[in-house]
Design an enzyme around this catalytic site. Structure first.
Site, mmCIF file in Angstrom:
data_model
loop_
_atom_site.group_PDB
_atom_site.id
_atom_site.type_symbol
_atom_site.label_atom_id
_atom_site.label_comp_id
_atom_site.label_asym_id
_atom_site.label_seq_id
_atom_site.Cartn_x
_atom_site.Cartn_y
_atom_site.Cartn_z
ATOM 1 N N GLU A 169 -29.224 106.647 -8.413
ATOM 2 C CA GLU A 169 -29.860 106.916 -7.120
ATOM 3 C C GLU A 169 -29.055 108.015 -6.460
ATOM 4 O O GLU A 169 -27.913 107.803 -6.060
ATOM 5 C CB GLU A 169 -29.889 105.637 -6.275
ATOM 6 C CG GLU A 169 -30.883 105.695 -5.129
ATOM 7 C CD GLU A 169 -30.346 106.436 -3.926
ATOM 8 O OE1 GLU A 169 -30.776 107.600 -3.698
ATOM 9 O OE2 GLU A 169 -29.494 105.883 -3.222
ATOM 10 N N CYS A 203 -28.875 109.505 2.326
ATOM 11 C CA CYS A 203 -29.613 110.295 1.335
ATOM 12 C C CYS A 203 -31.074 110.493 1.738
ATOM 13 O O CYS A 203 -31.725 111.426 1.268
ATOM 14 C CB CYS A 203 -29.525 109.634 -0.036
ATOM 15 S SG CYS A 203 -30.184 107.946 -0.085
#
Length: 403
Positions: A169, A203
């Site tokens: 990720e 993010c």
């Protein structure tokens, strides 16, 4: 700082970001409610002929290597630990060396909760040593990593000789697309939050804002005015919106992007280099930065192509739907996007064509932990969340028995 205040700050972060449920409870509930509770750790029989029995066995993988980042240290670490141990694995976790205290305190709480010794193991150290040792160890068959794309590339290279299963990720360069029929009363405060929450050190944060030309000037004026109201300072102060960045080096890196934008001819409308930062005496040596809005920046600029990971966002104009989709997709990342429009057909069309693992329409960071989470392109490999996490942390074996 004592244990209570450390965990209080972390919990406050989570509440402000997404009002998240307790991670362990969420995964246990979803496991219990899903079909996996009936399939996990047992045989499913498929009789295809009188003399042959075919069975599928879903089983744990043994040891899971978990590597988590510094930006949301407690949440992102438990997000990996919970499904791993729920599926019967033991784990070796390597938290970021920049936020190791949170993980150490979590271990003490797990011990108090009665988690058996040896189930959750935490290794502290630098990524180049402790992290690499975990990635290269032959007895760790899978690695779940959250962090930078550059580190993920090294993990992929180092794990390749062992053919390890990877869940990656990674970063994003997330666009917000705002059409001229958007509800700006909802759009502007939400886009401010998506740009500057947690100092932009998420993010999923928005760092490219595309505004249709008909409302560009109005949006920009209102957006900048509201950004200037965001208060920077000690996060223990409930009136503060933006705390310190993680380190001096990271602060300097984020500031350097603003300087590059100015050198390229872009306009900094508020924040770094434009407004003065007033801090209490005790915080003046901290790594603080004002929310910064940049306009008139070119798509090929590093500020529009690279992940800045700080309180900086770029606002640019667009004319047509086709044009903005092409521009939004013109980066190597593909993690998240937001689309703002009152036209239902349009939001469906645009969402389908965006190269992003997650697309929010007329909202941001509305999460259901049962849904898949992850990115496309350089933003990751695989998905996390409920069913996807259980599939990652288990093995499927097919057994044929002839009578």
């Amino acid at each position: 700082m004592d244990e209570c205040s450390t965990f209080t700050l972390e919990i406050l972060k989570k509440i402000k970001l997404a009002n998240l449920e307790d991670t362990f409870k969420s995964f246990c509930d979803s496991l219990h409610k899903s079909e996996l509770v009936y399939n996990c750790l047992r045989l499913e029989n498929h009789i295809l002929s009188p003399s042959r029995l075919n069975s599928c066995l879903l089983w744990f993988c043994s040891v899971a290597g978990l590597i988590s980042p510094w930006n949301l240290p407690l949440y992102l670490l438990t997000w990996k630990i919970a499904p791993a141990i729920a599926c019967g694995n033991t784990v070796v976790a390597k938290p970021s060396e920049m936020t190791s205290v949170t993980a150490w305190m979590m271990c003490k709480l797990l011990e108090k909760a009665g988690v058996p010794h040896g189930v959750v193991n935490v290794v502290f150290g630098m990524g180049t040593k402790a992290g690499e040792a975990l990635v290269c160890h032959p007895d760790v068959p899978l690695i779940s990593f959250t962090g930078s794309t550059l580190t993920a590339q090294r993990i992929t290279e180092k794990s390749a000789p062992h053919c390890k299963r990877l869940s990656l990720e990674l970063g994003g360069k997330n666009p917000a697309i705002i059409f001229d029929d958007a509800d700006l009363a909802q759009c502007i405060p939400t886009t401010l939050r998506s740009s500057f929450a947690n100092q932009g050190e998420i993010c999923l944060c928005t760092s490219r804002i595309f505004v249709q030309r008909g409302i560009y000037s109005e949006f920009l004026k209102r957006f900048v005015a509201e950004a200037k109201k965001w208060k920077v300072g000690n996060p223990s102060d409930p009136t503060v919106d933006v705390g310190a960045l993680i380190s001096k080096e990271h602060l300097e890196k984020v500031m350097s992007y603003v300087k590059k934008a100015q050198a390229e001819g872009a306009r900094v409308l508020c924040g770094e280099g434009v407004d003065s930062l007033a801090l209490p005496a005790g915080n003046r040596k901290g790594y603080f930065m004002l929310p910064t809005v940049i306009a008139e920046v070119k798509d090929e600029s590093c500020c529009m192509q690279e992940e800045i990971f700080g309180p900086v966002t770029c606002v640019v104009a667009f004319d047509t739907e086709e044009e903005v989709i092409e521009r939004a997709n013109s980066v190597k990342y593909g993690l998240a996007a937001t689309v703002w429009s009152s036209n239902v057909g349009r939001v469906h069309r645009v969402a389908k064509r965006l190269q992003s693992g997650l697309v929010w329409t007329n909202c941001w960071l509305v999460r259901d932990l049962n849904l898949p989470f992850g990115g496309m392109k350089a933003s990751g490999v695989g998905r996390e969340g409920a069913k996807d996490s259980y599939e990652f942390f288990t093995e499927v074996k097919t057994i044929t028995i002839k009578h």
